[in-house]
Design a protein around this motif. Structure first.
Motif, PDB file in Angstrom:
ATOM      1  N   ASP A 142      21.473  13.905 -27.673  1.00 26.11           N
ATOM      2  CA  ASP A 142      22.199  12.645 -27.554  1.00 26.11           C
ATOM      3  C   ASP A 142      23.162  12.688 -26.368  1.00 26.11           C
ATOM      4  O   ASP A 142      23.255  11.737 -25.584  1.00 26.11           O
ATOM      5  CB  ASP A 142      22.967  12.381 -28.854  1.00 26.11           C
ATOM      6  N   TYR A 143      23.842  13.793 -26.220  1.00 27.31           N
ATOM      7  CA  TYR A 143      24.777  13.960 -25.104  1.00 27.31           C
ATOM      8  C   TYR A 143      24.029  14.042 -23.779  1.00 27.31           C
ATOM      9  O   TYR A 143      24.431  13.416 -22.786  1.00 27.31           O
ATOM     10  CB  TYR A 143      25.602  15.228 -25.326  1.00 27.31           C
ATOM     11  N   ALA A 144      22.948  14.817 -23.739  1.00 24.70           N
ATOM     12  CA  ALA A 144      22.203  15.003 -22.495  1.00 24.70           C
ATOM     13  C   ALA A 144      21.654  13.696 -21.955  1.00 24.70           C
ATOM     14  O   ALA A 144      21.700  13.428 -20.739  1.00 24.70           O
ATOM     15  CB  ALA A 144      21.062  15.999 -22.714  1.00 24.70           C
ATOM     16  N   VAL A 145      21.127  12.863 -22.831  1.00 18.15           N
ATOM     17  CA  VAL A 145      20.553  11.597 -22.381  1.00 18.15           C
ATOM     18  C   VAL A 145      21.636  10.677 -21.821  1.00 18.15           C
ATOM     19  O   VAL A 145      21.434   9.986 -20.811  1.00 18.15           O
ATOM     20  CB  VAL A 145      19.771  10.924 -23.532  1.00 18.15           C
ATOM     21  N   GLU A 146      22.790  10.671 -22.443  1.00 14.37           N
ATOM     22  CA  GLU A 146      23.900   9.882 -21.904  1.00 14.37           C
ATOM     23  C   GLU A 146      24.327  10.408 -20.534  1.00 14.37           C
ATOM     24  O   GLU A 146      24.607   9.630 -19.609  1.00 14.37           O
ATOM     25  CB  GLU A 146      25.082   9.911 -22.872  1.00 14.37           C
ATOM     26  N   GLU A 147      24.389  11.716 -20.392  1.00 11.28           N
ATOM     27  CA  GLU A 147      24.754  12.311 -19.108  1.00 11.28           C
ATOM     28  C   GLU A 147      23.724  11.998 -18.026  1.00 11.28           C
ATOM     29  O   GLU A 147      24.068  11.782 -16.858  1.00 11.28           O
ATOM     30  CB  GLU A 147      24.914  13.822 -19.266  1.00 11.28           C
ATOM     31  N   LEU A 148      22.451  11.972 -18.424  1.00  7.24           N
ATOM     32  CA  LEU A 148      21.402  11.596 -17.465  1.00  7.24           C
ATOM     33  C   LEU A 148      21.591  10.161 -16.989  1.00  7.24           C
ATOM     34  O   LEU A 148      21.440   9.856 -15.801  1.00  7.24           O
ATOM     35  CB  LEU A 148      20.018  11.753 -18.113  1.00  7.24           C
ATOM     36  N   LYS A 149      21.924   9.283 -17.926  1.00  4.46           N
ATOM     37  CA  LYS A 149      22.116   7.871 -17.571  1.00  4.46           C
ATOM     38  C   LYS A 149      23.236   7.699 -16.554  1.00  4.46           C
ATOM     39  O   LYS A 149      23.172   6.840 -15.671  1.00  4.46           O
ATOM     40  CB  LYS A 149      22.415   7.054 -18.831  1.00  4.46           C
ATOM     41  N   TRP A 150      24.270   8.535 -16.683  1.00  2.72           N
ATOM     42  CA  TRP A 150      25.416   8.446 -15.783  1.00  2.72           C
ATOM     43  C   TRP A 150      25.218   9.270 -14.516  1.00  2.72           C
ATOM     44  O   TRP A 150      26.102   9.302 -13.643  1.00  2.72           O
ATOM     45  CB  TRP A 150      26.683   8.905 -16.504  1.00  2.72           C
ATOM     46  N   GLY A 151      24.080   9.948 -14.422  1.00  2.21           N
ATOM     47  CA  GLY A 151      23.792  10.725 -13.216  1.00  2.21           C
ATOM     48  C   GLY A 151      24.559  12.018 -13.105  1.00  2.21           C
ATOM     49  O   GLY A 151      24.656  12.600 -12.005  1.00  2.21           O
ATOM     50  N   ASN A 152      25.069  12.511 -14.229  1.00  4.66           N
ATOM     51  CA  ASN A 152      25.900  13.718 -14.183  1.00  4.66           C
ATOM     52  C   ASN A 152      25.107  15.017 -14.208  1.00  4.66           C
ATOM     53  O   ASN A 152      25.686  16.094 -14.046  1.00  4.66           O
ATOM     54  CB  ASN A 152      26.884  13.715 -15.359  1.00  4.66           C
ATOM     55  N   LEU A 153      23.792  14.918 -14.441  1.00  5.03           N
ATOM     56  CA  LEU A 153      22.986  16.133 -14.493  1.00  5.03           C
ATOM     57  C   LEU A 153      22.108  16.318 -13.273  1.00  5.03           C
ATOM     58  O   LEU A 153      21.413  17.334 -13.162  1.00  5.03           O
ATOM     59  CB  LEU A 153      22.108  16.129 -15.756  1.00  5.03           C
ATOM     60  N   SER A 154      22.125  15.370 -12.379  1.00  2.95           N
ATOM     61  CA  SER A 154      21.237  15.442 -11.210  1.00  2.95           C
ATOM     62  C   SER A 154      21.888  16.212 -10.066  1.00  2.95           C
ATOM     63  O   SER A 154      23.087  16.485 -10.083  1.00  2.95           O
ATOM     64  CB  SER A 154      20.876  14.039 -10.752  1.00  2.95           C
TER      65      SER A 154
END
Length: 562
Positions: free
Chosen positions: A550-562
């Motif tokens: 749940d956290y990872a998908v939100e972070e992906l949406k915000w571009g924080n994992l790229s």
């Protein structure tokens, strides 16, 4: 976009990997699920699900050839005809034992979710606070309140049978009706409660066997066959095959690739992110690369850590996630094989229905409240009462018609239980890579250096004596304390080696299960555990996985994992 790119890669298809695949695909991500072993298809590949002992050439006993080929599996119940081929072959997958460690692995789709004992308990608030309170290892970066909603979530989907008990030491959950206690267990529960002033409790096991149908998952309630480890064609117990994998496949977003050994995470040191994984085809030995925006490592505790140790070694000598000096350390298991058993008088006009896949549970009662033993933490008991069957010994009737007549009737009642004790995290209990020994694919193997420390040895004395006291209080006769052969690993609850924490200087993962050194890599199997509690850990892996996705998908949406 190249064919080898996915939104997410999940490594390992066992209990936590199945959950990661389900959650990621249901949130719309294209997911590659990698499994190092063969595919096992639900129902179709459960070849022994309907067999009895007499259906096997050697009555389900290991042959001399099996014993010679499997020196580790022979140490305990995994070596038998019924599950032969389900446990990893230590000839192809060796490891080095600096001290004895019984490592029982499941290298196939579903992993040990097809072979587990299904006991499903929540860690308590006390468990998440104990390290800090006692000054042991490091503090968990989360508390019970952080994970409680996720326990609710996974229990509702998996299906956990149990009872509401209102005990602080063993939090209640979202339960289906329990698998009933039998008459002897019910009376034992009453006597134990009375004898110990309501401070000790014998309750129903909490197990991942559904007692009501789940038609939305195409799962039928438990049939009381007690053949769970052979694969359940009814889908009555929770496994990757029965529950999470079908849900992931239904989304159309999953690609499953068996026979895929992940040799390393590919790390981009300029971006300080993982870009994908390197895979060795287990059948052809060909090497492939797959890329993704986020990676979940769920290869089981030791194999997940092996992958990290074998990754980014040009940046960190000890591998990806090793900057704290804690990668590979703090191995834990649950120590057991000590308890008590005895005979129960009477009840000869009573029997029970079917073969229950469960029994009773006695929650931890030591070092709770103001009590302080000569050790910290505690233990719980798992056990059952039953009537002796046709295989009992009848010394005075050893031949002929009288023997046949005696064996056609059930014998007397017996009851027994074994303790499962908490093992403390200790930096000296560790795994490491041994480059002098190679597996079938030319990869370095793990060297395991783990032992029980004094705290566990002191605890084991109470685990035996308390079991004797409990059974005697329940009116059991001829009670004997039991101490069996135990070595770390036998609990098949290996934990630690990539622990969660609050500080990158003392931990491998943060509070959301991200690797500090690579924020788009998540670890949610047993490697992440900061302490072990004394309860079976699989339910916690499920909850942590759902929470991290749940956290990872939100972070992906915000571009924080790229």
């Amino acid at each position: 976009m190249p064919d080898n790119h996915y939104d997410a890669i999940v490594v390992g298809s066992g209990i936590s990997g199945g959950w990661a695949a389900k959650e990621l695909t249901e949130k719309g991500l294209k997911v590659l699920l990698l499994e190092r072993g063969r595919n096992i298809e639900h129902v179709k590949d459960y070849h022994n699900a309907h067999k009895e002992a007499w259906d096997y050439p050697h009555r389900n006993e290991p042959t001399q050839e099996m014993i010679a080929k499997h020196p580790v599996l022979r140490r305990d119940y995994p070596l038998n005809e019924a599950t032969m081929g389900m446990w990893a072959d230590e000839q192809a997958n060796p490891y080095v034992e600096e001290k004895r460690f019984d490592w029982f692995r499941g290298y196939h789709v579903g992993g040990r979710s097809l072979l587990w004992g299904r006991q499903s308990y929540r860690l308590s608030p006390m468990d998440f606070e104990a390290n800090q309170r006692e000054g042991i290892a490091i503090d968990w970066p989360i508390r019970y309140e952080d994970i409680a909603p996720w326990y609710d979530y996974v229990e509702r989907f998996a299906g956990i049978a149990g009872t509401q008990e209102g005990l602080d030491i063993l939090p209640d959950g979202e339960f289906l009706p329990p698998i009933p206690l039998n008459c002897v267990e019910k009376d034992a529960a009453k006597r134990i409660k009375a004898a110990f002033g309501g401070q000790r409790h014998l309750i129903h096991s909490r197990v991942a066997n559904i007692t009501q149908p789940k038609p939305e998952q195409n799962r039928v309630n438990c049939q009381y066959r007690n053949k769970c480890w052979l694969g359940c064609p009814y889908g009555a117990y929770f496994s990757t095959q029965s529950a999470t994998l079908p849900a992931a496949v239904a989304t159309g977003n999953l690609t499953l690739r068996p026979f895929s050994i992940v040799s390393q995470v590919l790390y981009d040191k300029d971006r300080q992110r993982a870009r994908g994984v390197e895979v060795i085809d287990a059948e052809t030995h060909e090497v492939h690369e797959y890329t993704a925006d986020v990676i979940f490592l769920n290869a089981s505790t030791f194999n997940t850590t092996w992958i990290l140790m074998n990754s980014a070694t040009d940046v960190w000598e000890g591998g990806l996630g090793s900057s704290s000096g804690e990668l590979g350390h703090n191995v834990m298991d649950h120590h057991f094989r000590c308890g008590a058993s005895g005979e129960v008088e009477g009840y000869l006009d009573k029997y029970y229905f079917g073969r229950r896949p469960a029994g009773f549970y006695i929650p931890r009662f030591r070092n709770v409240g103001d009590e302080q033993r000569n050790y910290v933490r505690g233990f719980g008991y798992q056990g059952a009462a039953s009537r002796e069957g046709w295989d009992r010994e009848i010394a005075e009737l050893n031949i002929g018609t009288d023997l046949k007549q005696a064996l056609s009737q059930p014998g007397g009642w017996t009851i027994g239980m074994t303790g499962f004790g908490e093992m403390l995290p200790d930096h000296d209990n560790r795994i490491s890579l041994d480059h002098s020994v190679r597996d079938k694919w030319g990869l370095p193997v793990l060297s395991i250096d783990v032992e029980l420390k004094q705290n566990e040895r002191d605890m084991r004395r109470d685990m035996v004596q308390d079991a004797v006291d409990l059974l005697e209080a329940a009116g059991v006769k001829n009670v004997t304390g039991d101490v069996g052969d135990y070595a770390p690993g036998m609990g098949i609850h290996e934990m630690g080696t990539a622990r969660m924490g609050r500080d990158p200087k003392t931990s491998v993962l943060n509070s959301h299960n991200q690797v500090w050194d690579a924020p788009n890599v998540f670890v949610t199997d047993g490697a992440c555990m900061t302490s072990s509690s004394c309860v079976n850990p699989s339910l916690t892996y499920m909850a942590l996985t759902a929470r991290a996705v749940d956290y990872a998908v939100e972070e992906l949406k915000w571009g924080n994992l790229s």
